[in-house]
Scaffold this motif. Structure first.
Motif, PDB file in Angstrom:
ATOM      1  N   GLN B   8      67.392 -11.307 -10.566  1.00 55.39           N
ATOM      2  CA  GLN B   8      66.260 -11.613 -11.431  1.00 55.39           C
ATOM      3  C   GLN B   8      65.761 -13.033 -11.183  1.00 55.39           C
ATOM      4  O   GLN B   8      66.557 -13.965 -11.024  1.00 55.39           O
ATOM      5  CB  GLN B   8      66.672 -11.466 -12.892  1.00 55.39           C
ATOM      6  CG  GLN B   8      66.937 -10.012 -13.251  1.00 55.39           C
ATOM      7  CD  GLN B   8      66.877  -9.790 -14.742  1.00 55.39           C
ATOM      8  OE1 GLN B   8      67.652 -10.370 -15.488  1.00 55.39           O
ATOM      9  NE2 GLN B   8      65.932  -8.965 -15.175  1.00 55.39           N
ATOM     10  N   ILE B  42      59.571  -6.182  -5.348  1.00 51.85           N
ATOM     11  CA  ILE B  42      59.569  -6.472  -6.776  1.00 51.85           C
ATOM     12  C   ILE B  42      59.382  -5.171  -7.544  1.00 51.85           C
ATOM     13  O   ILE B  42      58.492  -4.380  -7.241  1.00 51.85           O
ATOM     14  CB  ILE B  42      58.493  -7.535  -7.137  1.00 51.85           C
ATOM     15  CG1 ILE B  42      58.662  -8.024  -8.570  1.00 51.85           C
ATOM     16  CG2 ILE B  42      57.082  -7.040  -6.881  1.00 51.85           C
ATOM     17  CD1 ILE B  42      57.900  -9.308  -8.868  1.00 51.85           C
ATOM     18  N   HIS B  44      58.166  -4.046 -10.235  1.00 50.17           N
ATOM     19  CA  HIS B  44      57.227  -4.117 -11.356  1.00 50.17           C
ATOM     20  C   HIS B  44      55.819  -3.780 -10.867  1.00 50.17           C
ATOM     21  O   HIS B  44      55.544  -3.890  -9.675  1.00 50.17           O
ATOM     22  CB  HIS B  44      57.246  -5.516 -11.969  1.00 50.17           C
ATOM     23  CG  HIS B  44      58.598  -5.940 -12.445  1.00 50.17           C
ATOM     24  ND1 HIS B  44      59.076  -5.640 -13.692  1.00 50.17           N
ATOM     25  CD2 HIS B  44      59.596  -6.602 -11.811  1.00 50.17           C
ATOM     26  CE1 HIS B  44      60.308  -6.112 -13.814  1.00 50.17           C
ATOM     27  NE2 HIS B  44      60.651  -6.698 -12.689  1.00 50.17           N
ATOM     28  N   GLU B 122      52.653 -13.896 -11.093  1.00 50.47           N
ATOM     29  CA  GLU B 122      52.973 -13.382 -12.435  1.00 50.47           C
ATOM     30  C   GLU B 122      51.635 -13.111 -13.119  1.00 50.47           C
ATOM     31  O   GLU B 122      50.892 -14.040 -13.432  1.00 50.47           O
ATOM     32  CB  GLU B 122      53.802 -14.401 -13.223  1.00 50.47           C
ATOM     33  CG  GLU B 122      54.041 -14.001 -14.675  1.00 50.47           C
ATOM     34  CD  GLU B 122      54.649 -12.614 -14.815  1.00 50.47           C
ATOM     35  OE1 GLU B 122      53.911 -11.685 -15.227  1.00 50.47           O
ATOM     36  OE2 GLU B 122      55.853 -12.457 -14.491  1.00 50.47           O
ATOM     37  N   ARG B 130      61.650 -11.245 -13.797  1.00 44.35           N
ATOM     38  CA  ARG B 130      61.266 -10.158 -12.895  1.00 44.35           C
ATOM     39  C   ARG B 130      62.410  -9.829 -11.946  1.00 44.35           C
ATOM     40  O   ARG B 130      63.102 -10.743 -11.471  1.00 44.35           O
ATOM     41  CB  ARG B 130      60.033 -10.561 -12.093  1.00 44.35           C
ATOM     42  CG  ARG B 130      58.815 -10.889 -12.952  1.00 44.35           C
ATOM     43  CD  ARG B 130      58.314  -9.667 -13.710  1.00 44.35           C
ATOM     44  NE  ARG B 130      56.947  -9.844 -14.218  1.00 44.35           N
ATOM     45  CZ  ARG B 130      56.223  -8.841 -14.715  1.00 44.35           C
ATOM     46  NH1 ARG B 130      56.729  -7.616 -14.802  1.00 44.35           N
ATOM     47  NH2 ARG B 130      54.998  -9.059 -15.162  1.00 44.35           N
TER      48      ARG B 130
END
Lengths: 139, 139, 139
Positions: B8, B42, B44, B122, B130
């Protein structure tokens, strides 16, 4: 271990489509890998691969709305116009979104986040079926 | 040699952030490789990975200013609006910038150019920490 | 089998350029692989790598026209302005288009689609020669 397969996606209408499950059907070999990578590559210049939210379908329609404004049809400065109004915007969208993805494999599965899915961006009005090359390697 | 680690990043405010050093702390294994690749992914759909200038911080703030105009909040045609004004723009920015990077390794180091650094984009106001998956292989 | 080479492209004017053949001259090793991947990585923050149509050159000039509007010079909100009017737009274009490509190798050749070619996006007025790192692996 290396494995490579070339396959076709079913034809889809213009817009963004969640294709994670359709892709997985063609690469069962990932189940044998504890660590690895799969590279998905689309052999076209008017359709894209990307990753985005796998839940609410309005994300897909909003992406289509955004990119239709970002790369409009019939912009007065286009010279590449003889393949249809949707053609040059499709090239721009493909350049912006990309034509390949490299996704990690962990313990036999794609290491996607909870909300991530694989998207086909079909940027032509009638693009037909699209060809993907999946290359898998790992151990 | 294959190595994979999931880690993270510390939570960061909305905007672009130079994370080369923070990432390198998690992948000391690259020092053992003469030739290889690291793939950063990533997990996300509202934060991105990209590479850009590692020197002047105004490149990062200008990128934020650009993409805030390119993917504005409250565009009248958005339908995916119930997760906040920053949510659909974050999906668009992630689609545009991408969610993974593959960087060559040469003689135990990332083969970045002199002025290149790894950026976290971000795209949420309060995105929290993240999660990244780093997959390293080489010889 | 791993192979890595660093090479320079000849200097090119601002715009998009088809560089498939120029790149292939530097990676004859792909001919020895039945399955594999090549990762091309450009060590700069003001030039990009992408894949698009290899036929009609107006695709390249229309992409240049699009991205010049998408990332205009002298936007009033730019703060990174002291390296020239073309500099911050070049960083934005590179972030949008990307700095690396991973292309499958099949039976000793790049598995590009019929109409696909590798593009250099030269986003500076006088960018000079650009350095690429090609990393090849496969079996």
């Amino acid at each position: 271990m290396w494995h490579q397969t070339t396959f076709q996606l079913s034809a889809k209408p213009r817009g963004f489509h969640l294709i994670t499950e359709e892709v997985l059907q063609h690469i069962p070999e990932i189940a044998t890998l504890s660590i690895g990578l799969v590279t998905l590559f689309i052999q076209h210049t008017s359709a894209s691969l990307s990753i985005n939210e796998n839940a609410d379908p309005t994300v897909r329609s909003d992406l289509e709305a955004h990119f239709n404004r970002n790369a409009p049809e019939r912009a007065p400065y286009y010279r590449h116009i003889y393949e249809g109004d949707d053609d040059m915007p499709a090239h721009i969208k493909t350049a912006t979104l990309g034509c390949s993805l490299t996704i990690p494999i962990t313990n036999g599965r794609l290491a996607l986040g909870t909300w991530q899915g694989v998207y086909l961006g079909e940027h032509r009005d009638y693009g037909g079926s699209r060809t993907l090359v999946a290359t898998i390697h790992g151990e």
